[in-house]
Design a protein around this motif. Structure first.
Motif, PDB file in Angstrom:
ATOM      1  N   SER A  66       0.948  -1.181  -0.065  1.00 24.18           N
ATOM      2  CA  SER A  66       0.026   0.155   0.051  1.00 24.18           C
ATOM      3  C   SER A  66       0.960   1.226   0.056  1.00 24.18           C
ATOM      4  CB  SER A  66      -1.034  -0.017   1.178  1.00 24.18           C
ATOM      5  OG  SER A  66      -1.766   1.119   1.259  1.00 24.18           O
ATOM      6  N   TYR A  92       2.732   6.015  -2.583  1.00 25.15           N
ATOM      7  CA  TYR A  92       3.885   7.121  -2.939  1.00 25.15           C
ATOM      8  C   TYR A  92       4.116   7.071  -4.271  1.00 25.15           C
ATOM      9  CZ  TYR A  92       3.763   8.405   1.845  1.00 25.15           C
ATOM     10  OH  TYR A  92       3.292   8.633   3.283  1.00 25.15           O
ATOM     11  N   TYR A 139      -6.527  17.781   9.282  1.00 17.33           N
ATOM     12  CA  TYR A 139      -6.339  17.097  10.810  1.00 17.33           C
ATOM     13  C   TYR A 139      -5.318  17.911  11.645  1.00 17.33           C
ATOM     14  CZ  TYR A 139      -5.128  13.400  14.139  1.00 17.33           C
ATOM     15  OH  TYR A 139      -4.700  12.740  15.313  1.00 17.33           O
ATOM     16  N   SER A 150       3.117  11.845  16.322  1.00 16.57           N
ATOM     17  CA  SER A 150       2.317  13.369  16.108  1.00 16.57           C
ATOM     18  C   SER A 150       1.184  13.073  14.943  1.00 16.57           C
ATOM     19  CB  SER A 150       3.448  14.031  15.549  1.00 16.57           C
ATOM     20  OG  SER A 150       3.844  13.470  14.285  1.00 16.57           O
ATOM     21  N   ARG A 151       0.585  14.080  14.631  1.00 18.44           N
ATOM     22  CA  ARG A 151      -0.523  14.189  13.702  1.00 18.44           C
ATOM     23  C   ARG A 151       0.255  13.823  12.406  1.00 18.44           C
ATOM     24  NH1 ARG A 151      -5.042  18.101  15.652  1.00 18.44           N
ATOM     25  NH2 ARG A 151      -4.006  18.943  17.482  1.00 18.44           N
ATOM     26  N   LEU A 152       1.439  14.336  12.033  1.00 21.56           N
ATOM     27  CA  LEU A 152       1.778  14.041  11.027  1.00 21.56           C
ATOM     28  C   LEU A 152       2.312  12.707  10.675  1.00 21.56           C
ATOM     29  CD1 LEU A 152       2.858  15.992   8.656  1.00 21.56           C
ATOM     30  CD2 LEU A 152       5.129  15.945   9.310  1.00 21.56           C
ATOM     31  N   ARG A 205       0.582  10.404  11.882  1.00 20.08           N
ATOM     32  CA  ARG A 205      -0.420   9.393  11.087  1.00 20.08           C
ATOM     33  C   ARG A 205      -0.671   9.733   9.885  1.00 20.08           C
ATOM     34  NH1 ARG A 205      -1.147  10.066  16.351  1.00 20.08           N
ATOM     35  NH2 ARG A 205      -1.982  11.919  16.388  1.00 20.08           N
ATOM     36  N   LEU A 206      -0.571  11.143   9.485  1.00 21.25           N
ATOM     37  CA  LEU A 206      -1.064  11.139   8.051  1.00 21.25           C
ATOM     38  C   LEU A 206      -0.016  10.617   7.123  1.00 21.25           C
ATOM     39  CD1 LEU A 206      -2.381  14.920   7.876  1.00 21.25           C
ATOM     40  CD2 LEU A 206      -3.617  12.863   8.172  1.00 21.25           C
ATOM     41  N   LEU A 207       0.938  10.570   7.443  1.00 21.20           N
ATOM     42  CA  LEU A 207       2.109   9.645   6.461  1.00 21.20           C
ATOM     43  C   LEU A 207       1.911   8.384   6.612  1.00 21.20           C
ATOM     44  CD1 LEU A 207       5.423  11.839   7.132  1.00 21.20           C
ATOM     45  CD2 LEU A 207       3.790  12.117   5.410  1.00 21.20           C
ATOM     46  N   SER A 208       1.504   7.633   7.729  1.00 20.66           N
ATOM     47  CA  SER A 208       1.125   6.400   7.838  1.00 20.66           C
ATOM     48  C   SER A 208      -0.210   6.003   7.493  1.00 20.66           C
ATOM     49  CB  SER A 208       1.876   5.681   9.141  1.00 20.66           C
ATOM     50  OG  SER A 208       1.157   6.279  10.187  1.00 20.66           O
ATOM     51  N   ILE A 209      -0.850   6.774   6.470  1.00 23.62           N
ATOM     52  CA  ILE A 209      -2.335   6.367   6.677  1.00 23.62           C
ATOM     53  C   ILE A 209      -2.461   5.398   5.579  1.00 23.62           C
ATOM     54  CG2 ILE A 209      -2.624   8.029   4.518  1.00 23.62           C
ATOM     55  CD1 ILE A 209      -5.347   8.894   6.065  1.00 23.62           C
ATOM     56  N   PHE A 210      -1.645   4.871   4.854  1.00 24.34           N
ATOM     57  CA  PHE A 210      -1.708   4.131   3.888  1.00 24.34           C
ATOM     58  C   PHE A 210      -1.576   2.510   4.440  1.00 24.34           C
ATOM     59  CE2 PHE A 210       0.318   7.467   1.796  1.00 24.34           C
ATOM     60  CZ  PHE A 210      -0.626   8.073   0.985  1.00 24.34           C
ATOM     61  N   PRO A 216      -8.439  11.235  12.005  1.00 24.11           N
ATOM     62  CA  PRO A 216      -8.217  12.436  10.927  1.00 24.11           C
ATOM     63  C   PRO A 216      -9.284  13.087  10.310  1.00 24.11           C
ATOM     64  CG  PRO A 216      -7.048  10.224  10.489  1.00 24.11           C
ATOM     65  CD  PRO A 216      -8.023   9.917  11.319  1.00 24.11           C
ATOM     66  N   TRP A 233     -10.043   5.502   7.988  1.00 23.29           N
ATOM     67  CA  TRP A 233      -8.610   5.692   8.001  1.00 23.29           C
ATOM     68  C   TRP A 233      -8.026   4.920   9.038  1.00 23.29           C
ATOM     69  CZ3 TRP A 233      -8.096   7.193   3.472  1.00 23.29           C
ATOM     70  CH2 TRP A 233      -8.410   8.304   2.803  1.00 23.29           C
TER      71      TRP A 233
END
Ligand code: HEM
Ligand code: SF4
Ligand code: SF4
Ligand code: SF4
Lengths: 250, 545
Positions: A55, A60, A217, B80-82, B84-89, B195, B218
């Motif tokens: 994924s 990416y 978010y 951090s929030r970031l 989580r956003l980066l590991s959302i996949f 998120p 998510w």
């Protein structure tokens, strides 16, 4: 446009505008009537080891490819030339960056498609439309990679920015040049046609999740409160603010 | 001061007989659907045990809840929030279905249709995910009554500091049941992890819900909750959780799990708290102080100042009255016998537990002493290091002093009542040592032993004049639970699952009062029979031909 056949016009003008129309109307319809179905339908619960690699690599890689398309198709050749980037440098850059993206995206989609097909737990959650979207994606990716790797990186090169790109931009300026795309090599044609089809099926698949990237978010207060005193119900599809700080006025 | 009301629950663990009635009734009402087969909003665990999902209490592994960063600020344990956003996949902290137990069913049709013969037909277990044969290996109550404990119980995260001793003293086995639902936390990390902003805490009663229309799947709430009480519906791709049965609570009725509890051990009532102090309390440095910190967030409903402020901020008079009569406030704050589960997660949970005296009483009894003799029980409480430290790891982040005080209070209450009813002498010294009084203990006894339905559940109904707006806060034109796969619909299974469902006979129409069985006999469809006399419930013999 004078010497284009009617089937060419149907394919290279009709299909794009039809796809765009379905894309827009379909999304409006889906957003208004199917909020409940608007999700990525994650299968991580059922299978995590393959997803862990497939994924992120796929996504990416996709983002890199999308960036490449924006640069390659939407930005005309004379703009890059104007800021002093010669054609061969541009092509070398697009070929290497494109190849990296291609390898990522291909590896990713192979893993993802493999687990959809061969892991029973994942397969049993897969609908026909999921297969359709995945096959289309695979087709687009393969026909996108073949020219990138074999023509531009290893072969003699082909300047799609003189054939495919003007037609594509022409679609948006209302003056598409059908003959240029119709004379492009067949892989480019298949790639372009399949891409239009995927825009048309997009609103009816899980792909809608891509529009919901929750960037806000980063700024939102952590704890969300809702109160029955909030405003009258927000119409679905209107972008009302959905949170407020506790104590802030209504 | 920002006064908010929270519907809170207290469970008296001494009374739980581990019957799973709560689990079953909740399941029937809320998660009896495709996509949620593995989901138990209410589950009952045997402790010690690793729990459901496996080892969910080990936050070094699952990274749920909150922690303090180096500067002492509150931060989600998963980063951090970031991040989580980066590991959302791919969410690195998400449990897999095998940690919950792969859901299964049986092909009952196979048993029904088996030909006459000597070997008894058997139905093999079938995966509810794939429809294929599975060997069942784990489930939400796999460890019932310490099943498998010799091999696995030492993996219980609550035993982390006392493993050596447990192995030595396993003859002194203790166990008790821990029914678990969502804690409807004051500082819910599930809400903070989402998120999309689809999860929210209701400002009126503190119930934490997932907006099914806003959830985008998510799946960070699932890993963000340290109690693992948000679940992923693998059919709809959306998160679901215990709703505290809000439609019932709004109508002034107790939750399903409380209503049907066989041990009558659950209490429901409002607790007023100061929302402005929540963050500071959750950021208390020493985890052992979190219990006291959470108590300090609660407001005394008898305090005229609190009442005036609550009224000024729009809390209705009958709700303030409800908070004054609240059994949960009495047990948690007035008598201080109820404790939060795992306060160290810093979510300020609002389902509290009265720790069980029974492991101690059992030992006293086994040693030949009178379990009602406070001296013997006190001595046992002090001697029984393991249950004491174990309970402390569950309820007070390791502070055995609090556990000791609570268990002594319970022991003295029992002894006092026994003396009272048998006319025996009783030394009031032990009472004052505990800092309580005879009337308080009598009051506690009433609450624990004989409180009737309307004393155990003090639930002021939602205000009727607000009802329309209450429904509208869900921001949808129809109830999304009625959507495909929603609880209102029963949901269609994926083809893999439908494949092993016995097909409906073509002539069995739901509205029809009768149907013809495979052997040709006319039978009554009990589900649709409307008492029609022409369709007798018991077909006459002539009908049988
Ligand atoms: C914009 C941000 C995007 C985010 C945050 C995102 C996120 C996700 C997530 C969380 C999943 C579920 C993975 C799982 O099973 O747990 C997923 C699946 C998927 N995404 Fe995306 N995605 C994005 C964009 C895209 C784009 C642009 C495409 C394609 C052009 C795409 C194609 C897919 C496909 C095909 C799947 C299904 C994979 C499978 O077969 O399991 N996504 N995405
Ligand atoms: S226990 Fe409930 S409210 Fe608390 S974090 Fe978990 S899901 Fe959220
Ligand atoms: S409160 Fe309702 S939804 Fe929650 S566990 Fe109890 S019965 Fe289930
Ligand atoms: S119904 Fe009551 S007694 Fe039975 S397991 Fe649930 S909480 Fe315990």
């Amino acid at each position: 446009m004078s010497n284009a056949t009617s089937s060419q016009i149907l394919l290279w003008v009709g299909l794009p505008y039809l796809a765009l129309g379905i894309f827009v109307v379909g999304h409006i319809w889906r957003w208004r009537y199917d909020q409940f179905g608007w999700t990525s339908r994650s299968t991580q619960l059922q299978e995590r080891r393959l997803l862990k690699w497939g994924s992120p690599i796929f996504h990416y890689g996709t983002f890199a490819a999308i960036m490449g398309h924006v640069i390659g198709i939407l930005i005309p050749e004379r703009w890059t030339a104007a800021i002093g980037i010669p054609e061969h440098v541009y092509r070398w850059f697009s070929a290497t960056a494109g190849t990296v993206a291609a390898v990522l995206i291909l590896a990713g989609v192979v893993v993802l498609a493999g687990r959809r097909l061969f892991i029973a737990r994942v397969r049993s959650t897969t609908d026909a439309v999921d297969y359709f979207a995945l096959v289309l994606l695979l087709l687009i990716i393969l026909t996108g990679i073949i020219p990138t790797v074999f023509v531009n990186l290893l072969g003699g090169g082909y300047d799609y920015r003189l054939t495919v790109a003007p037609w594509f931009r022409g679609l948006f300026s209302g003056n598409p040049d059908v003959t240029t795309i119709a004379s492009a090599p067949i892989v480019y044609q298949v790639h372009a046609a399949a891409s239009w089809v995927i825009w048309a099926v997009w609103p009816f698949t899980r792909l809608v999740h891509a529009w919901s990237y929750p960037l806000w978010y980063l700024w939102r207060p952590y704890i969300v409160y809702r109160s029955r005193k909030t405003a009258p119900p927000i119409e679905p599809g209107t972008a009302g603010r959905r949170w407020r700080r506790i104590g802030a006025g209504y | 001061m920002r006064v908010m009301a929270q519907m809170a629950m207290v469970m008296n663990l001494d009374k739980c007989i581990g019957c799973h009635t709560c689990t079953v009734t909740c399941k029937q009402v809320w998660t009896n659907r495709v996509g949620t087969e593995y989901v138990y909003f209410n589950n009952v665990e045997t402790k010690p045990g690793i729990g459901y999902p496996k080892r969910y209490e080990d936050q070094e592994q699952w990274r749920g809840g909150w922690t303090l960063d180096r500067k002492g600020r509150l931060q989600l344990k998963s980063g951090s929030r970031l991040r989580r956003l980066l590991s959302i996949f791919y969410n690195p902290d998400l449990p897999s279905i095998d940690d919950y137990g792969e859901p299964w069913t049986y092909n009952y049709q196979h048993v029904i249709e088996a030909p006459l013969g000597t070997p008894n037909p058997s139905a093999h277990s079938i995966s509810a995910l794939t429809g294929k044969d599975v060997t069942v290996g784990w489930g939400s109550n796999w460890e019932d009554d310490l099943a498998g404990a010799p091999e696995r119980a030492h993996l219980d995260p609550n035993l982390r500091d006392l493993q050596e001793r447990v192995r030595m003293e396993f003859e002194q086995v203790f166990m008790f049941y821990l029914p678990r639902i969502c804690e409807h936390c004051l500082n819910p990390s599930c809400v903070a992890s989402c998120p999309s902003g689809a999860m929210y805490k209701r400002a009126e009663d503190g119930i934490v819900l997932v907006d099914q229309d806003k959830c985008r799947g998510w799946r960070f709430c699932v890993s963000g909750c340290p109690y693992k009480k948000v679940y992923f519906n693998h059919r709809t791709g959306k998160a679901e959780k215990c709703t505290l049965c809000f439609p019932r609570i709004e109508a002034g009725q107790p939750t399903i799990c409380a209503e049907t509890c066989v041990g009558r051990l659950r209490y429901l009532g409002l607790i007023l708290y100061d929302a402005d102090r929540v963050l500071a309390a959750a950021a208390t440095r020493d985890v052992k102080d979190l219990y006291e910190a959470q108590l300090s967030v609660f407001l005394d409903p008898e305090d005229p100042e609190v009442q005036a402020e609550a009224a000024r901020q729009g809390i209705p008079a009958d709700w303030i009255e409800g908070a004054r009569r609240s059994p949960t406030y009495a047990l948690a704050v007035k008598h201080r016998v109820a404790l939060p589960l795992h306060p160290e997660y810093r979510t300020l949970p609002m389902v509290w537990y009265i720790p069980p005296l029974s492991p101690v009483a059992d030992v006293v009894h086994a040693a030949g002493y009178d379990p009602a003799d406070p001296d013997a029980v006190f001595a046992a409480i002090d001697a029984m290091r393991i249950p004491m430290e174990y309970l402390a790891n569950l309820f007070t982040a390791g502070d055995t002093g609090v556990i000791r005080r609570v268990l002594r209070t319970l022991a003295v209450m029992r002894a006092l009542m026994r003396a009272d009813q048998l006319g025996l002498p009783f030394d009031d010294g032990v009472i004052s040592e505990l800092g309580t009084s005879r009337t308080d203990l009598m009051d506690l006894y009433r609450l624990l032993a004989i409180a009737k339905y309307d004393e155990r559940y003090v639930i002021p109904a939602a205000h009727a004049e607000d009802a329309g707006r209450l429904a509208s806060q869900h921001e949808q034109l129809f109830c999304s639970l009625d959507g495909e796969g929603g609880p209102g619909m029963g949901g269609l299974g994926p083809h893999g699952i439908r494949a092993f469902r016995p097909a409906r006979r073509p002539d069995e129409v739901a509205e029809s009062e009768t149907f013809r069985d495979t052997d040709g006999r006319l039978r009554v469809n009990l589900l649709a029979w409307k008492g029609n006399r022409d369709v007798p419930l018991f077909p006459s013999p002539s009908n049988e031909e």
